[in-house]
Design a protein around this motif. Structure first.
Motif: not given
Length: 250
Positions: A15-18, A21-23, A54-55, A92-94
């Motif tokens: 969910g965090v990755v998702k 990605q939407s950012l 992600l630095n 998980g929210d995008v």
């Protein structure tokens, strides 16, 4: 800094990755400044390692430690926020691909205006079905949130004065918005879709407790008369019950 995007997570690496990605939808606009704040509840699923690698992308700051639940974690995010506004986009929210247009309009709002800005969101039922939840008039706060939590831009100064009240287990977001509204922060509409979120969250799975919590908010914070609070409770039970049934059917 215009916007603080606050993400709360616990054992939800995917969910965090998702959400991360939407950012990219928001980052496409070079004229909009934002930071990403992640509050992880001490997960051991690789979330902290992912964030570390992600630095500092998107002005990322994060913590990974035990907390007292989702609203306690959100309060930690508020304490860290340095933006003019904050939005809660949990793991998980995008962001929707229209988010830049909405945030550009947000940036044009006068700093002297005391308001919570609300827009639309998409409810994702997990089977390809998505329903648009449009923002409503501000007076709707006397029954429920006039917009999805993931589509409300809160002024950070107001959040720091009116944080989440942990006595409300599943509707502290409603209590917070109600408290800010009573303190003089109006709801102002911005056209467009901000985010998409799954219907498997806390309020979907705990609709009875949610309705009880909401009635307490109406009585204690908003001063809604008992008869109207009871009517609102019955209407909310009916609405959340239908939503829950749709989600489980999907």
């Amino acid at each position: 800094m215009l916007l603080s995007v606050i993400t709360v997570a616990w054992k939800n690496y995917e969910g965090v990755v998702k959400t991360w990605q939407s950012l990219a939808h928001l980052a496409k606009a070079a004229d909009l400044s934002f930071e990403w704040i992640v509050v992880d509840g001490g997960s051991d699923d690789g979330t902290a390692e992912f964030l570390e690698n992600l630095n500092g992308q998107y002005h990322l700051r994060y913590i990974s430690e035990k907390d007292n639940g989702i609203y306690d974690a959100m309060n930690k995010g508020i304490a860290m926020a340095e933006g003019r506004f904050a939005i809660f986009l949990n793991s998980g929210d995008v962001f929707h691909d229209e988010v830049c247009d909405v945030v550009r309009e947000l940036a044009r709002k006068p700093e002297s205006e005391r308001a919570m800005y609300i827009a639309d969101a998409l409810l994702d039922f997990g089977d390809g079905t998505k329903i648009r939840r449009s923002a409503k008039h501000g007076w709707y706060i006397y029954h429920s949130l006039p917009a999805s939590h993931q589509a409300i831009f809160f002024p950070v100064t107001g959040l720091k004065q009116h944080p989440y009240d942990l006595q409300y287990k599943v509707s502290s977001d409603y209590a917070l918005a109600a408290s800010m509204y009573k303190a003089g922060y109006a709801f102002k509409r911005i056209k467009g879709v901000v985010s998409e979120f799954s219907m498997g969250g806390v309020s979907t799975s705990n609709n009875i407790e949610l309705c009880r919590d909401a009635k307490n908010v109406q009585r204690k914070i908003l001063g809604v008369p008992g008869f109207w609070a009871e009517l609102s409770y019955l209407l909310r039970m009916r609405t959340t019950g239908k939503t829950k049934a749709l989600y489980h059917k999907a």
